[in-house]
Design a protein around this motif. Sequence first.
Motif, mmCIF file in Angstrom:
data_model
loop_
_atom_site.group_PDB
_atom_site.id
_atom_site.type_symbol
_atom_site.label_atom_id
_atom_site.label_comp_id
_atom_site.label_asym_id
_atom_site.label_seq_id
_atom_site.Cartn_x
_atom_site.Cartn_y
_atom_site.Cartn_z
ATOM 1 N N ILE A 115 -4.461 24.267 -5.058
ATOM 2 C CA ILE A 115 -4.484 23.027 -4.292
ATOM 3 C C ILE A 115 -3.238 22.928 -3.419
ATOM 4 O O ILE A 115 -2.116 22.873 -3.927
ATOM 5 N N ALA A 116 -3.447 22.928 -2.106
ATOM 6 C CA ALA A 116 -2.328 22.854 -1.172
ATOM 7 C C ALA A 116 -1.843 21.417 -1.000
ATOM 8 O O ALA A 116 -0.631 21.156 -0.978
ATOM 9 N N GLU A 117 -2.769 20.472 -0.870
ATOM 10 C CA GLU A 117 -2.402 19.077 -0.620
ATOM 11 C C GLU A 117 -3.104 18.169 -1.617
ATOM 12 O O GLU A 117 -4.331 18.151 -1.705
ATOM 13 N N ILE A 118 -2.285 17.402 -2.343
ATOM 14 C CA ILE A 118 -2.819 16.465 -3.316
ATOM 15 C C ILE A 118 -2.260 15.054 -3.096
ATOM 16 O O ILE A 118 -2.687 14.095 -3.714
ATOM 17 N N GLY A 119 -1.323 14.937 -2.161
ATOM 18 C CA GLY A 119 -0.628 13.669 -1.934
ATOM 19 C C GLY A 119 -1.556 12.522 -1.567
ATOM 20 O O GLY A 119 -1.441 11.417 -2.123
ATOM 21 N N ASP A 120 -2.483 12.744 -0.638
ATOM 22 C CA ASP A 120 -3.401 11.676 -0.222
ATOM 23 C C ASP A 120 -4.283 11.213 -1.382
ATOM 24 O O ASP A 120 -4.546 10.019 -1.535
ATOM 25 N N THR A 121 -4.731 12.163 -2.199
ATOM 26 C CA THR A 121 -5.561 11.816 -3.359
ATOM 27 C C THR A 121 -4.774 10.980 -4.354
ATOM 28 O O THR A 121 -5.293 9.995 -4.908
ATOM 29 N N LEU A 122 -3.520 11.328 -4.587
ATOM 30 C CA LEU A 122 -2.687 10.574 -5.518
ATOM 31 C C LEU A 122 -2.389 9.172 -4.988
ATOM 32 O O LEU A 122 -2.442 8.194 -5.743
ATOM 33 N N LEU A 123 -2.105 9.083 -3.696
ATOM 34 C CA LEU A 123 -1.829 7.763 -3.110
ATOM 35 C C LEU A 123 -3.063 6.870 -3.169
ATOM 36 O O LEU A 123 -2.960 5.664 -3.429
ATOM 37 N N ALA A 124 -4.230 7.440 -2.914
ATOM 38 C CA ALA A 124 -5.465 6.655 -3.006
ATOM 39 C C ALA A 124 -5.668 6.139 -4.419
ATOM 40 O O ALA A 124 -6.128 5.007 -4.623
ATOM 41 N N ARG A 125 -5.314 6.931 -5.406
ATOM 42 C CA ARG A 125 -5.469 6.525 -6.809
ATOM 43 C C ARG A 125 -4.542 5.367 -7.164
ATOM 44 O O ARG A 125 -4.980 4.348 -7.711
ATOM 45 N N VAL A 126 -3.261 5.493 -6.852
ATOM 46 C CA VAL A 126 -2.316 4.461 -7.286
ATOM 47 C C VAL A 126 -2.407 3.212 -6.423
ATOM 48 O O VAL A 126 -2.191 2.098 -6.913
ATOM 49 N N ARG A 127 -2.732 3.362 -5.149
ATOM 50 C CA ARG A 127 -2.878 2.174 -4.309
ATOM 51 C C ARG A 127 -4.132 1.403 -4.681
ATOM 52 O O ARG A 127 -4.158 0.171 -4.624
ATOM 53 N N GLY A 128 -5.165 2.137 -5.102
ATOM 54 C CA GLY A 128 -6.376 1.460 -5.534
ATOM 55 C C GLY A 128 -6.179 0.691 -6.821
ATOM 56 O O GLY A 128 -6.864 -0.292 -7.081
ATOM 57 N N GLY A 129 -5.218 1.122 -7.649
ATOM 58 C CA GLY A 129 -4.992 0.450 -8.923
ATOM 59 C C GLY A 129 -3.661 -0.250 -9.000
ATOM 60 O O GLY A 129 -3.236 -0.659 -10.066
ATOM 61 N N LYS A 130 -2.964 -0.392 -7.852
ATOM 62 C CA LYS A 130 -1.633 -0.981 -7.868
ATOM 63 C C LYS A 130 -1.694 -2.460 -8.193
ATOM 64 O O LYS A 130 -2.516 -3.198 -7.681
ATOM 65 N N ILE A 131 -0.776 -2.906 -9.036
ATOM 66 C CA ILE A 131 -0.713 -4.296 -9.455
ATOM 67 C C ILE A 131 0.406 -4.985 -8.690
ATOM 68 O O ILE A 131 1.558 -4.559 -8.752
ATOM 69 N N PRO A 132 0.126 -6.039 -7.932
ATOM 70 C CA PRO A 132 1.186 -6.743 -7.223
ATOM 71 C C PRO A 132 2.240 -7.263 -8.200
ATOM 72 O O PRO A 132 1.907 -7.858 -9.219
ATOM 73 N N THR A 133 3.486 -7.035 -7.888
ATOM 74 C CA THR A 133 4.548 -7.447 -8.802
ATOM 75 C C THR A 133 4.795 -8.947 -8.757
ATOM 76 O O THR A 133 5.521 -9.476 -9.583
ATOM 77 N N SER A 134 4.191 -9.644 -7.803
ATOM 78 C CA SER A 134 4.444 -11.079 -7.678
ATOM 79 C C SER A 134 3.446 -11.923 -8.465
ATOM 80 O O SER A 134 3.562 -13.140 -8.495
ATOM 81 N N SER A 135 2.453 -11.303 -9.070
ATOM 82 C CA SER A 135 1.452 -12.077 -9.797
ATOM 83 C C SER A 135 1.008 -11.333 -11.035
ATOM 84 O O SER A 135 1.080 -10.116 -11.105
#
Length: 239
Positions: A115-135
């Motif tokens: 696998i040459a590039e995995i960054g976009d896949t990882l960002l899609a994963r964590v941004r899709g499940g990211k919890i806002p720190t303000s709530s």
Amino acid sequence: PHSPEPGGETEPRVSELEPEPPTWRQRVPPDTLLRLKKGEVKRQEVINELFLTEHAHGRMLRVLLEVFYQPLLSEGFFQETELANIFPGLDELMDVHTTFLESLKKLREKSDCVIAEIGDTLLARVRGGKIPTSSRPQPAPSPPTPALPPPPPLPCPRPSGLSPQEAESQPRCRRLQLKDIIPIEMQRLTKYPLLLENIAKYTEEEEERAKVQRAAECCRQILNHVNQEVRHMENFMVS
């Protein structure tokens, strides 16, 4: 389901368990492997660890659903509202991890396991499940053991159903008790930052490394927020 024969081995037989996916080394042509730099080999090893552990995590989430949640509900051991407290957000967690694992599988297939590039896949994963720190999240991700009290005493089981203790003896549980399996989501959250940091460590291409580092930072933020929620719940329970 199979159970160990009296006096036999307690370790489940391989045929009774879901097979492990092949490692990247098993699928990469030998000549391709020889051409890879030492650092790239280490990078692929970490990516492979991410894939295999994600596969194992999804398997244990299915154990929670199919071996415990569904039988406990259908046999009337607990009400659905009670099970929702014991297994918080289980359906949602399975969807999230299944989607992530499928995206990793596609990367493997597209790249013949190097696998040459995995960054976009990882960002899609964590941004899709990211919890806002303000709530505060509703519902919160699975907390660790201190925030999950043991299930209440069980009523007498129906003759046709397995009790949770009997279900624990199934090979799919891999000799783990329910109390050991419930905290797996929190344990998984603690692993992501370390795995992603190691992928970034061995990534030479600057833009790709930056993406993986951003994903690792998102994982740390999610983990910190979950830890705050756990402490809040612990204080609420003792107050």
